[in-house]
Design a protein around this motif. Structure first.
Motif, PDB file in Angstrom:
ATOM      1  N   ALA A 146     -11.386  -2.144  -0.257  1.00 18.05           N
ATOM      2  CA  ALA A 146     -10.463  -1.736  -1.026  1.00 18.05           C
ATOM      3  C   ALA A 146     -10.947  -0.895  -2.210  1.00 18.05           C
ATOM      4  CB  ALA A 146      -9.508  -3.034  -1.630  1.00 18.05           C
ATOM      5  N   ARG A 183     -10.962   3.325  -2.990  1.00 21.68           N
ATOM      6  CA  ARG A 183     -10.381   4.177  -4.220  1.00 21.68           C
ATOM      7  C   ARG A 183     -11.237   5.104  -4.736  1.00 21.68           C
ATOM      8  NH1 ARG A 183      -5.150   4.416  -5.228  1.00 21.68           N
ATOM      9  NH2 ARG A 183      -4.362   2.913  -3.739  1.00 21.68           N
ATOM     10  N   VAL A 241     -12.110  -7.133  -0.693  1.00 21.69           N
ATOM     11  CA  VAL A 241     -11.931  -6.510  -2.059  1.00 21.69           C
ATOM     12  C   VAL A 241     -12.895  -5.439  -2.142  1.00 21.69           C
ATOM     13  CG1 VAL A 241     -12.235  -6.636  -4.626  1.00 21.69           C
ATOM     14  CG2 VAL A 241     -11.363  -8.594  -3.345  1.00 21.69           C
ATOM     15  N   ALA A 265      -7.684 -12.802  -2.477  1.00 19.99           N
ATOM     16  CA  ALA A 265      -8.222 -11.742  -1.784  1.00 19.99           C
ATOM     17  C   ALA A 265      -7.006 -10.741  -1.307  1.00 19.99           C
ATOM     18  CB  ALA A 265      -9.145 -11.900  -0.831  1.00 19.99           C
ATOM     19  N   LEU A 297      -4.253  -3.047  -4.357  1.00 13.21           N
ATOM     20  CA  LEU A 297      -5.082  -1.839  -4.325  1.00 13.21           C
ATOM     21  C   LEU A 297      -4.300  -0.667  -3.361  1.00 13.21           C
ATOM     22  CD1 LEU A 297      -8.626  -3.331  -4.593  1.00 13.21           C
ATOM     23  CD2 LEU A 297      -7.475  -1.867  -6.320  1.00 13.21           C
ATOM     24  N   ASN A 298      -3.756  -1.360  -2.341  1.00 17.68           N
ATOM     25  CA  ASN A 298      -3.354  -0.247  -1.403  1.00 17.68           C
ATOM     26  C   ASN A 298      -2.006  -0.071  -1.426  1.00 17.68           C
ATOM     27  OD1 ASN A 298      -5.906   0.357   0.403  1.00 17.68           O
ATOM     28  ND2 ASN A 298      -6.109  -1.726  -0.087  1.00 17.68           N
ATOM     29  N   LYS A 299      -1.407  -0.679  -2.485  1.00 13.47           N
ATOM     30  CA  LYS A 299       0.027  -0.403  -2.641  1.00 13.47           C
ATOM     31  C   LYS A 299       0.608   1.039  -2.082  1.00 13.47           C
ATOM     32  CE  LYS A 299       2.259  -1.089  -6.280  1.00 13.47           C
ATOM     33  NZ  LYS A 299       2.663  -1.615  -7.642  1.00 13.47           N
ATOM     34  N   ASP A 300       0.107   1.759  -2.991  1.00 14.03           N
ATOM     35  CA  ASP A 300       0.544   3.204  -2.754  1.00 14.03           C
ATOM     36  C   ASP A 300       0.175   4.085  -1.606  1.00 14.03           C
ATOM     37  OD1 ASP A 300      -1.741   3.715  -3.833  1.00 14.03           O
ATOM     38  OD2 ASP A 300      -1.222   5.262  -5.173  1.00 14.03           O
ATOM     39  N   LYS A 301      -0.694   3.315  -0.941  1.00 10.65           N
ATOM     40  CA  LYS A 301      -1.301   4.052   0.272  1.00 10.65           C
ATOM     41  C   LYS A 301      -0.353   3.975   1.488  1.00 10.65           C
ATOM     42  CE  LYS A 301      -5.872   4.328   0.614  1.00 10.65           C
ATOM     43  NZ  LYS A 301      -7.163   4.184   1.098  1.00 10.65           N
ATOM     44  N   VAL A 317      -5.492  -9.010  -4.153  1.00  9.65           N
ATOM     45  CA  VAL A 317      -6.097  -7.828  -4.506  1.00  9.65           C
ATOM     46  C   VAL A 317      -6.056  -6.908  -3.706  1.00  9.65           C
ATOM     47  CG1 VAL A 317      -8.276  -6.901  -5.106  1.00  9.65           C
ATOM     48  CG2 VAL A 317      -7.596  -9.356  -5.949  1.00  9.65           C
ATOM     49  N   PHE A 318      -6.084  -6.795  -2.439  1.00  8.01           N
ATOM     50  CA  PHE A 318      -6.131  -5.948  -1.355  1.00  8.01           C
ATOM     51  C   PHE A 318      -4.912  -5.213  -1.346  1.00  8.01           C
ATOM     52  CE2 PHE A 318      -5.782  -4.219   2.866  1.00  8.01           C
ATOM     53  CZ  PHE A 318      -7.079  -3.593   3.305  1.00  8.01           C
ATOM     54  N   THR A 321     -14.053 -12.214   1.262  1.00 13.47           N
ATOM     55  CA  THR A 321     -13.449 -11.830  -0.034  1.00 13.47           C
ATOM     56  C   THR A 321     -14.118 -10.737  -0.485  1.00 13.47           C
ATOM     57  OG1 THR A 321     -12.648 -14.284  -0.713  1.00 13.47           O
ATOM     58  CG2 THR A 321     -12.633 -12.464  -2.249  1.00 13.47           C
TER      59      THR A 321
END
Lengths: 435, 193
Positions: A26, A30, A23, B18, B25-29, B21-22, A19
């Motif tokens: 990710a 960013r 995370v 997890a 975070l990467n939705k618009d990538k 969340v992943f 996990t």
């Protein structure tokens, strides 16, 4: 328990580590790692020499780089008191090609470019003479030679030429009749001459640019600073600058409006930027402008627009002046702006012939906002500014070390990450107390 | 029995969390939108609205076929939507792209769902598809005498003033653009549209 616990615990630990890796990767994707932007100082030096009356002397324009940079040009204006000094000539430094681009009473503008290459890579903490200017003294007195704060030092950042000039240092030339009249110009590259530099008083502050927008009885003064400060403008029709207007807050980008001036009159003014404790300040050279006339007609010949600031995270203002064929300012018009930020037509308001409107985009991402000026149904001009919701707030004092995380999304990510970790921790604890 | 289910459920929740969340975070990538041609290296404040695009089919036929030569709208100052430009039957295709004041560039497009990047080189002030010392001298002349050459926009970086930054833009982008695919002399004259 001795048989089951290690299996369960190791499984949970593996899941938790997985996990964290997922995370974490990710979050790392960013992160924005920002390289330090190089910064430079342009300084004037006459090698610490006193000057006799009617003597030729050299002033070096020196570049001090505070960090590594790929320099591809400079444009600077040197101001001097024409009553006390006469500009004679400009000499190129080795590997640099200089060109005088403007010359008027007490001012000389010069562009300097690398001779052969596109750019010159220079290391940090070095000094380089870009150009040498020769002056002749006229009278025994103390005379200031200054570099206009609007000067530019162009360096390549992310493939684009960018102004990296952080500050300028002026020079006081003492002209005395006690010196023998040696009519000789010392060599610019004479290594035997020891430089005697005077430490700048307020290196972190700098007036980056000053611009004027003039109507028939009012003026807008646009000031950009290196650090937030309070702006005071002293102005007047005489050199005593008896009137004062102050900005409202401590900002890096300010617009000062001066009202109640006389049509077609000449004014002089000086900008002073003071820190919060008013303990230190930086002043510009005394500048001047002449107000235009007010037009009796309503026939627009040309338009002048100013967008300020050009890059914003909140609001940008568009200022417009309409001129007739005689360059007189036209009042009482009803212009409007069609902005790509809103797609609505916004009417402009007028104060003394200067029309203005504020545009506040609400985009999620960085965008160029195009604003079309409309008068009587016709599109007369367009201007644009860059809206960047992640741009640094102009009015916040910069922290010493900029955060490697940037943007609102990253803040959300950290919150999600912390909550996730807490949840995982709680579950982990529960599992360990299973038996 | 109750305890035997607790661990798999816990593990499942953690994995789902997890993944959520992943993905968040990467939705618009990973946009699922159609492919675009992204124009890079354009000065930050510049916002071109149109670009001239010439499409040339890629075949073994010695006869060169130009599919179109027209002005295309630029989205968000930087993107060209490929689906509005081409049809799947036209692929693969060579796109020749020319922005005002910039060198013509070429790129091979073989899918309408892929994002392509094209580096734009700005600074061709005399429209000869070359960025050289002539363009540099033109811009220096403009700085020395601002009232000269009024018909041309020399403010390459769109900061509303022509200065050494524009000269530097010319110097950094110096080079030669690709020839027009159907013009005999390769010159980019006005559009055939």
């Amino acid at each position: 328990m001795s048989k089951t616990f290690p299996v369960k615990a190791s499984l949970v630990i593996a899941v938790v580590l997985t996990t964290i890796l997922i995370v974490g990767s990710a979050v790392l994707s960013r992160m924005v790692f920002q390289a330090d932007q190089p910064s430079a100082v342009l300084a004037l030096s006459n090698n610490g020499q006193s000057v006799g009356i009617n003597q030729l002397f050299n002033v070096d324009v020196k570049l001090s780089l505070l960090s590594d940079a790929s320099v591809n040009g400079a444009q600077f204006q040197v101001n001097f008191d024409s009553q006390k000094l006469t500009f004679v000539s400009q000499t190129n430094s080795p590997a640099w090609r200089g060109k005088i681009v403007s010359q008027s009473d007490g001012k000389v503008g010069i562009i300097v470019l690398p001779e052969a290459q596109l750019s010159v890579s220079l290391g940090g903490n070095i000094e380089k003479v870009l150009s040498t200017l020769a002056f002749r003294s006229k009278d025994s007195s103390l005379s200031n030679v200054s570099i206009d704060p609007k000067s530019i030092l162009s360096a390549t950042i992310s493939g684009q030429p960018t102004n990296v000039l952080a500050s300028v240092q002026d020079l006081s030339v003492k002209v005395t009749d006690e010196i023998s009249l040696l009519d000789s110009v010392p060599k610019a590259e004479d290594s035997s001459v020891q430089f005697e530099e005077v430490a700048p008083q307020y290196l972190s502050q700098r007036i980056i640019s000053v611009d004027e927008f003039l109507s028939y009885d009012s003026a807008l003064i646009f000031v950009r600073l290196q650090q937030p400060a309070k702006i005071r403008v002293r102005y007047g029709e005489s050199a005593s600058l008896l009137n004062t207007v102050e900005g409202v807050g401590f900002e890096t980008e300010s617009v000062i409006r001066i009202l109640g001036m006389k049509e077609s009159a000449k004014y002089q003014y000086q900008i002073t930027a003071s820190d919060q404790a008013i303990s230190s300040s930086v002043s510009s050279t005394v500048r001047s402008f002449e107000l235009p006339k007010r037009s009796a007609a309503q026939l627009v010949e040309r338009v002048s627009q100013k967008t300020f600031p050009l890059k914003t995270s909140t609001t940008s203002n568009i200022f417009t002046i309409f001129y007739d064929k005689d360059d007189a300012v036209i009042a009482n018009l009803l212009p409007s702006i069609k902005s790509s930020a809103t797609e609505n037509i916004i009417d402009m308001s007028e104060i003394g012939g200067i029309y203005q409107v504020s545009v506040s985009p609400r985009f999620d991402s960085k965008k160029v906002v195009v604003n079309k000026l409309i008068l009587g149904g016709d599109e007369l001009a367009s201007s644009n500014f860059l809206y960047d919701p992640k741009a640094e707030d102009n009015n916040q004092i910069k922290t010493k070390f900029p955060s490697i995380l940037s943007g609102e999304r990253t803040t959300n990510v950290i919150v999600i990450l912390v909550v996730s970790m807490l949840l995982v921790g709680l579950i982990f604890r529960k599992v360990l107390h299973l038996k | 029995m109750r305890h035997s289910f607790r661990l798999p459920i816990t593990v499942g929740i953690i994995i789902i969390l997890a993944i959520v969340v992943f993905v968040a975070l990467n939705k618009d990538k990973n946009p699922s939108e159609d492919g675009t041609l992204l124009l890079t290296n354009i000065p930050e404040l510049a916002c071109p609205t149109n670009v001239r695009v010439v499409a040339q089919s890629v075949t073994n036929d010695p006869k060169v076929t130009v599919l179109f030569d027209r002005s295309v709208a630029i989205i968000d100052c930087r993107k060209i939507a490929l689906s509005s430009l081409l049809t799947p039957s036209q692929l693969p295709v060579k796109l020749f792209v020319k922005l005002p004041n910039s060198l013509a560039q070429k790129i091979l497009v073989d899918s309408l769902l892929t994002n392509y990047t094209l580096l734009i080189r700005t600074g061709d002030l005399n429209d000869d598809n070359l960025i050289n010392n002539i363009d540099e001298e033109l811009i220096l002349s403009k700085i020395v005498n601002p009232s000269s050459l009024p018909e041309k926009n020399f403010d390459l970086n769109s900061d509303q003033i022509t200065n050494v930054l524009d000269v530097s833009t010319v110097r950094l982008n110096s080079g030669v653009g690709v020839a027009h695919p159907s013009a005999i002399d390769g010159k980019w004259e006005s559009s055939d549209e």
